[in-house]
Design a protein around this motif. Sequence first.
Motif, PDB file in Angstrom:
ATOM      1  N   ARG A  46      39.888   4.559 -68.098  1.00  0.00           N
ATOM      2  CA  ARG A  46      38.598   3.950 -68.433  1.00  0.00           C
ATOM      3  C   ARG A  46      38.379   3.897 -69.937  1.00  0.00           C
ATOM      4  O   ARG A  46      37.746   2.966 -70.445  1.00  0.00           O
ATOM      5  N   GLU A  47      38.895   4.894 -70.656  1.00  0.00           N
ATOM      6  CA  GLU A  47      38.802   4.876 -72.116  1.00  0.00           C
ATOM      7  C   GLU A  47      39.540   3.682 -72.708  1.00  0.00           C
ATOM      8  O   GLU A  47      39.204   3.212 -73.799  1.00  0.00           O
ATOM      9  N   SER A 107      42.121   8.904 -64.478  1.00  0.00           N
ATOM     10  CA  SER A 107      41.089   7.855 -64.411  1.00  0.00           C
ATOM     11  C   SER A 107      40.289   7.797 -65.712  1.00  0.00           C
ATOM     12  O   SER A 107      39.959   6.703 -66.201  1.00  0.00           O
ATOM     13  N   ALA A 108      39.992   8.954 -66.275  1.00  0.00           N
ATOM     14  CA  ALA A 108      39.253   8.991 -67.538  1.00  0.00           C
ATOM     15  C   ALA A 108      40.061   8.350 -68.653  1.00  0.00           C
ATOM     16  O   ALA A 108      39.527   7.590 -69.475  1.00  0.00           O
ATOM     17  N   ARG A 125      48.849   9.452 -71.436  1.00  0.00           N
ATOM     18  CA  ARG A 125      48.211   9.205 -72.738  1.00  0.00           C
ATOM     19  C   ARG A 125      49.034   8.242 -73.594  1.00  0.00           C
ATOM     20  O   ARG A 125      48.476   7.525 -74.435  1.00  0.00           O
ATOM     21  N   GLU A 184      40.979  12.570 -61.582  1.00  0.00           N
ATOM     22  CA  GLU A 184      39.881  12.483 -62.546  1.00  0.00           C
ATOM     23  C   GLU A 184      40.400  12.340 -63.968  1.00  0.00           C
ATOM     24  O   GLU A 184      39.903  11.519 -64.745  1.00  0.00           O
ATOM     25  N   ALA A 185      41.396  13.132 -64.339  1.00  0.00           N
ATOM     26  CA  ALA A 185      41.885  13.116 -65.716  1.00  0.00           C
ATOM     27  C   ALA A 185      42.531  11.780 -66.064  1.00  0.00           C
ATOM     28  O   ALA A 185      42.267  11.210 -67.135  1.00  0.00           O
TER      29      ALA A 185
END
Length: 273
Positions: A251-252, A247-248, A218, A244-245
């Motif tokens: 992408r954000e 990658s999200a 983050r 998944e986490a």
Amino acid sequence: MSVADAVRAAAERLAATSDTARLDAELLMAHTLGVSRSDMLLRHMRELEPAGFEGLVARRAAREPVAYIVGHQEFFGLDFTVTPDTLIPRGDSETIVQAALDTARPDARVLDMGTGSGALLLAFLDRRPGSSGIGIDACAAALDVAANNCERLGLAGRARFLEASWLEDGWSNDLGRFDLVLCNPPYVEADAELEPDVRAYEPASALFAGPEGLDAYRAIVPQLGKLLLPDSAAVLEIGARQEEAVSAIARESGFSVKLKRDLAGRPRALILT
């Protein structure tokens, strides 16, 4: 006691705490003799046990990693000095280097974030003679290890190492932009169960990243846009259940994401473009 008998006895002792007891014993004996493992096995097994071997075995029995005891670890075909100030480079992380080699231009300018021993950056530069790079780390002692590895591997002049933290404002202001960013950030959950070899000996600041193991991503991913040149890429190591986490998060921040699995088939690297 002969070297062969001492290695056998040490392997039996270490079997209770190590899945690689015989290999551990052989590496410790070779280190004590001051020879390579292969040379020991070929030429020294009938000699008398050298002084100091039993002390090294006791340290390993207390779960201290072999790499810290002998002071070095092989990674991507290169020998790296390691200390308790740096993570021990692991074979899984070779996936990061290979993904970078498959992705980056031959004359890439590279940034390694959280360089530790310098393993990722230096392994890449060793295979790409036209490339150069910078490794950053918040730990001055780790940077000394990385600089030493750079010199020993004959890569001085192509890499430099700077004390910096991605958590501090302005840390990258004078670095410019890069064709490739490499990062093996902390990604272990704070309450994760780890082997004593890891939890008790490897640097916590390079392992743990909040309750979900995502705090470093983050912080890092939103900064990549100002670090990367057009048509460039970042390669991030991830935990086996974090695809998944992370990658999200990527992408954000406007990135396309490609997954690279390690040799065991587990998610290991994300390539962000």
